[in-house]
Structures are given as structure tokens and as C-alpha cells.
Design a protein around this motif. Structure first.
Motif, short mmCIF file in Angstrom:
data_model
loop_
_atom_site.label_atom_id
_atom_site.label_comp_id
_atom_site.label_asym_id
_atom_site.label_seq_id
_atom_site.Cartn_x
_atom_site.Cartn_y
_atom_site.Cartn_z
N ASP A 190 0.83 -1.21 0.00
CA ASP A 190 0.00 0.00 0.00
C ASP A 190 0.86 1.25 0.00
O ASP A 190 0.55 2.22 -0.69
N LEU A 191 1.96 1.22 0.76
CA LEU A 191 2.77 2.44 0.76
C LEU A 191 3.64 2.53 -0.49
O LEU A 191 3.78 3.60 -1.09
N ASP A 192 4.15 1.41 -0.95
CA ASP A 192 4.99 1.41 -2.15
C ASP A 192 4.17 1.80 -3.39
O ASP A 192 4.66 2.45 -4.30
N MET A 193 2.91 1.37 -3.42
CA MET A 193 2.05 1.67 -4.58
C MET A 193 1.29 2.98 -4.42
O MET A 193 0.47 3.33 -5.24
N LYS A 194 1.55 3.65 -3.31
CA LYS A 194 0.92 4.95 -3.00
C LYS A 194 -0.62 4.87 -3.05
O LYS A 194 -1.30 5.70 -3.66
N ILE A 195 -1.12 3.83 -2.41
CA ILE A 195 -2.58 3.66 -2.31
C ILE A 195 -3.14 4.77 -1.42
O ILE A 195 -2.62 5.02 -0.33
N THR A 196 -4.19 5.43 -1.89
CA THR A 196 -4.76 6.53 -1.10
C THR A 196 -5.95 6.08 -0.25
O THR A 196 -6.23 6.64 0.80
N HIS A 197 -6.69 5.06 -0.74
CA HIS A 197 -7.88 4.58 -0.03
C HIS A 197 -7.90 3.07 0.00
O HIS A 197 -7.79 2.44 -1.05
N VAL A 198 -8.06 2.53 1.21
CA VAL A 198 -8.20 1.07 1.33
C VAL A 198 -9.68 0.79 1.59
O VAL A 198 -10.21 1.10 2.65
N ILE A 199 -10.32 0.23 0.58
CA ILE A 199 -11.76 -0.08 0.71
C ILE A 199 -11.87 -1.60 0.77
O ILE A 199 -11.46 -2.29 -0.16
N ARG A 200 -12.35 -2.12 1.91
CA ARG A 200 -12.40 -3.58 2.08
C ARG A 200 -13.49 -3.95 3.07
O ARG A 200 -14.13 -3.08 3.66
#
Ligand code: GLU
Length: 438
Positions: A190-200
Motif C-alpha cells: 500500500d505504501l509502495d504503490m501509493k494507495i490513497t484509499h483502502v476499501i475492504r
């Protein structure tokens, strides 16, 4: 904005995780962001065949992704971040065996304490650790939780959530075989891919404080979190990630439901206001708001899916329906024939069945003596069906039933009159003669 769908390939895509995929996809589409498909395949139960089927099913649903990753191919990246934690002294090796941990857990439970790791190996001195590593004693690596800290974050669906680290045990991030656990690899990705929102799904809410601690330990801001209430099965059980067969997209696909209908049902589940129409994904995206899904988990109702699918078949353009049926059924489809039968079908597989029986005359039946007599009388009378019925009024019901059975192989279906009009005399007689000769 950047989001990801991160399935573990341990089973088929089911409506619960398909919904998570759909929501991430719609979110990215709405905000002109990026949608990443990441296969969480570092666990022992991961199978390539499931990865393949998940990909096929996502494509079938129309959920395309901008980038694709597989965790099993990213070990160096995890090593890199793991070493950072190691240098900061935030991880320690744990030499406890499975049996010891089981024992500890049992004791904790029987004395009414929560079953978390006691931190036993954290107390080992450096010489001892060195020695144990030198003699090759198997060990995992645990993340060292800060002793007294409150973790507070604002979930986009659940609102403010707060956890106390005194209630969390040091957790394993690296297994004894050198692979990394989900809690760690997911954060690194998530940090390496620069994910802004984790929807789960909300089954991951309890993982969030652990993951936030890793983000913080790596001196990174963490993404916004949105945990969706879980869908409930018809039996009122929460549909978490382990459900496969009964609620799998594969099953619905094989049964002949349409992907756009499934997407609509998933979109509507748990939403205050249901869509009135089946919309294409880009229109659905415009209407998509995470905050519409605050309610508690909703029940998935097969009857609702069936009703929408049936309506969709009824309202579909005939050419398009003919094309779909041709692919599904592997038969040449005469589109005029669909007018006759579509009213009686809920799914493509039902439509296929009706097409084969009523239109193509493919079926096997056995007739009793009375039925055979009726058919023989009809053929030898050389009269039209109406005339024959008028002449044998007292047996009207039985004649209708027998003719329907003889020319379609079925006891139900469209009005017999319409079938007779469609098939025409020659085909009707051909079918009757054929069943009489069997
Ligand atoms: N692999 C996890 C799952 O299938 C992903 C959870 C997450 O989105 O972080 O549930």
C-alpha cells in the motif's frame, strides 16, 4: 486517487469480495484514479488456479484494472522494508514453537485473558539470540507493539475507531520460511504503490490498528480506510472471505445471470436507495458514494437477483439477447423465436433449455398409452388442433397437456397456442410422429 483490490487466491471470487472489487473499481472510475489488482498470494493456501479464476470472473464482471501485481514476486521489496524495521529495533526473532504458543493460548483463555502473545522472546538477550540463530533454531519475526498508545483513525464508513495497544499482542510479520505475512506485505504494498484509499470488508477492521502501526514505524502516512459492512447470506451468516461455492460469481455465471445484473445487485446491497435501472458501470460510478453504505450488513437475496435478471432478459434488445444466447448455449439462435420463450426464462441457462426443447425440438420423453392414443387420434383425424379439440371437448385438458408434452417435451412453458402458431403444422406433425415412433 489510487485504490486496490487484493484478493487471496484461496477460493473462487464470491459476491462478497466481488462487491469489494466493484466498489474499488467504481471509486477509481468516479475520481479518475487508478485501480490496481494485487494478488495476495504469499499464504500457504494460495493456488494459481484460483488466481486464474478470479481474474476471469473480474473480467467477466467488466472490472478492468490499470496495474497488476503478485505479492509472491515482490519479496525484495518486503525485505527492504523489513530491514528498515530491523535497523530501528522494531522487530525481534521469536523462537517459540507452535506447541508452546498453543499452550500459552490455552492457558490465557482458561484464565479469562485474551489470547495474545506474551512477549516472551522479546526479553531474550542479544547473546542468547545470536546463539539460537547460529545453531539454526527456526524462528519467526514479530513486530514490537508500542506498550501504551492509542490508535485513532476515522473510517470513511464506520466513523471514528480507536484501539489501545495494550490490547494488542506482538504479531508475526515474517514466517520461519522467510515469507512475509499479509499484515506486513499488504502495508508495504500500500505504501509502495501509493494507495490513497483502502476499501475492504469489515472483517479487516481488526487488522487496521496493526497495519497503522507498521505504516507509522516506516514513517509513512497511512491511507484512508473504508470498511464495508459484510453481506449476509440467506441464512443470515456473514459472508466473509472464506465463502466460495454457493455464492461464487462462477456459479452465477454458469447459471446464466448477466454481469450487469450482478453488479447492480451488489451496488444496491446495503445502499439506502436501490437503483431503479440496470446501469452500465460508468453511470453507476457517477452515483457511487461510500457514505451510502453505512447501514449494517444486508442480506443477499437470490430471489432479488433472479427477478432483476428476468426483467433484464425481458427488456433486452432481441439481437443482443440472441447473441448472448448463442455464446451461452452454443446453438444458432433465431431471434424471432426468443419472443416466444423469453417470458418464461429467468436465466440464460433456462432460456437455453427452453430454446432446445421448444424451438429446436431436442428432448426425450416417454408417453403412456392414453397419451399415445390421443396423439394417434389427432394425427389420423387430419384436423387442425382447434377442430380436434372442439370435437373432443370432454378431453380438452388432457389433449392440451399431451400435445404440449409431445411437441416440447415439457409440462410448462409459453401458451400452447403461441407454440403451435410458431412451429406450424408440418413441424408439429413431425414431432408427434417422432415421439410416437420411439
Ligand atoms: N487478501 C486480503 C483479503 O482477501 C486483502 C485484504 C485487504 O484488502 O487488505 O481479504
Amino acid at each position: 486517487m489510487k485504490v486496490r483490490f487484493a484478493p487471496s487466491p484461496t477460493g473462487y471470487l464470491h459476491i462478497g469480495n466481488a462487491r469489494v472489487a466493484l466498489f474499488n473499481y467504481l471509486f477509481a472510475l468516479k475520481h479518475k484514479g487508478e485501480f490496481i489488482l494485487r494478488i495476495d498470494d504469499t499464504g500457504k493456501e494460495a493456488k494459481v488456479s484460483f488466481e486464474k479464476s478470479i481474474i476471469e470472473d473480474l473480467k467477466w464482471l467488466g472490472l478492468s484494472w490499470d496495474k497488476f501485481f503478485r505479492q509472491s514476486e515482490r519479496k525484495e521489496i518486503y525485505d527492504f522494508y523489513f530491514e528498515k524495521l530491523q535497523k530501528k529495533g522494531l522487530v525481534y526473532p521469536c523462537f517459540c514453537t507452535k506447541e508452546e504458543l498453543e499452550e500459552e493460548k490455552k492457558k490465557a483463555i482458561s484464565s479469562g485473558k485474551p489470547p495474545r502473545y506474551s512477549g516472551k522472546c522479546k526479553k531474550l538477550n542479544p547473546q542468547k539470540i545470536k546463539k539460537l540463530i547460529e545453531i539454526g533454531k527456526p524462528h519467526t519475526w514479530r513486530f514490537s507493539i508500542p506498550p501504551k498508545k492509542r490508535i485513532v483513525f476515522k473510517d470513511l464508513i464506520k466513523g471514528e475507531k480507536s484501539f489501545d495497544t495494550r490490547e494488542l499482542g506482538d504479531f508475526i510479520i515474517k514466517r520461519s520460511d522467510g515469507t512475509y505475512t499479509y499484515l506486513f506485505s499488504s502495508v508495504v504494498d500500500d505504501l509502495d504503490m501509493k494507495i490513497t484509499h483502502v476499501i475492504r470488508g469489515e472483517d479487516h477492521l481488526s487488522n487496521t490498528p496493526f497495519q497503522i502501526l507498521i505504516f507509522e514505524a516506516l514513517e509513512h502516512t497511512y491511507p484512508a480506510f473504508a470498511h464495508l459492512p459484510l453481506i449476509k447470506t440467506e441464512e443470515e451468516k456473514p459472508l466473509s472471505k472464506r465463502w466460495t461455492d454457493l455464492y461464487s460469481i462462477r456459479r452465477f455465471r454458469e447459471d446464466g445471470f448477466f454481469p450487469e445484473v450482478i453488479n447492480t445487485v451488489l451496488f444496491n446491497l446495503g445502499r439506502g436507495e436501490a437503483l431503479k435501472k440496470i446501469l452500465p458501470l460508468h453511470e453507476m460510478a457517477n452515483l457511487f458514494n461510500l457514505s451510502d453504505y453505512k447501514g449494517s450488513g444486508s442480506k443477499f437475496q437470490l430471489d432479488y437477483l433472479k427477478a432483476l435478471n428476468r426483467k433484464y432478459i425481458l427488456e433486452m434488445d432481441l439481437d443482443a439477447l440472441a447473441e448472448k444466447l448463442k455464446d451461452f448455449c452454443s446453438v444458432d439462435v433465431e431471434k424471432e423465436a426468443l419472443e416466444l420463450i423469453r417470458e418464461n426464462a429467468t436465466t440464460l441457462s433456462e432460456l437455453c433449455f427452453l430454446y432446445r426443447n421448444i424451438i429446436l425440438g431436442i428432448y426425450n420423453i416417454t408417453l403412456d398409452e392414453e397419451e399415445k392414443e390421443i396423439l394417434k387420434d389427432f394425427v389420423s383425424s387430419k384436423k387442425s388442433f382447434e377442430e380436434f379439440v372442439t370435437e373432443n371437448k370432454e378431453k380438452k385438458k388432457k389433449i392440451f397437456k399431451t400435445i404440449r408434452k409431445a411437441i416440447t417435451g415439457l409440462t410448462y412453458g409459453p401458451p400452447l397456442k403461441d407454440i403451435l402458431n410458431f412451429l406450424k403444422e408440418r413441424e408439429i406433425l413431425r414431432r408427434i410422429e417422432k415421439v410416437l415412433s420411439q
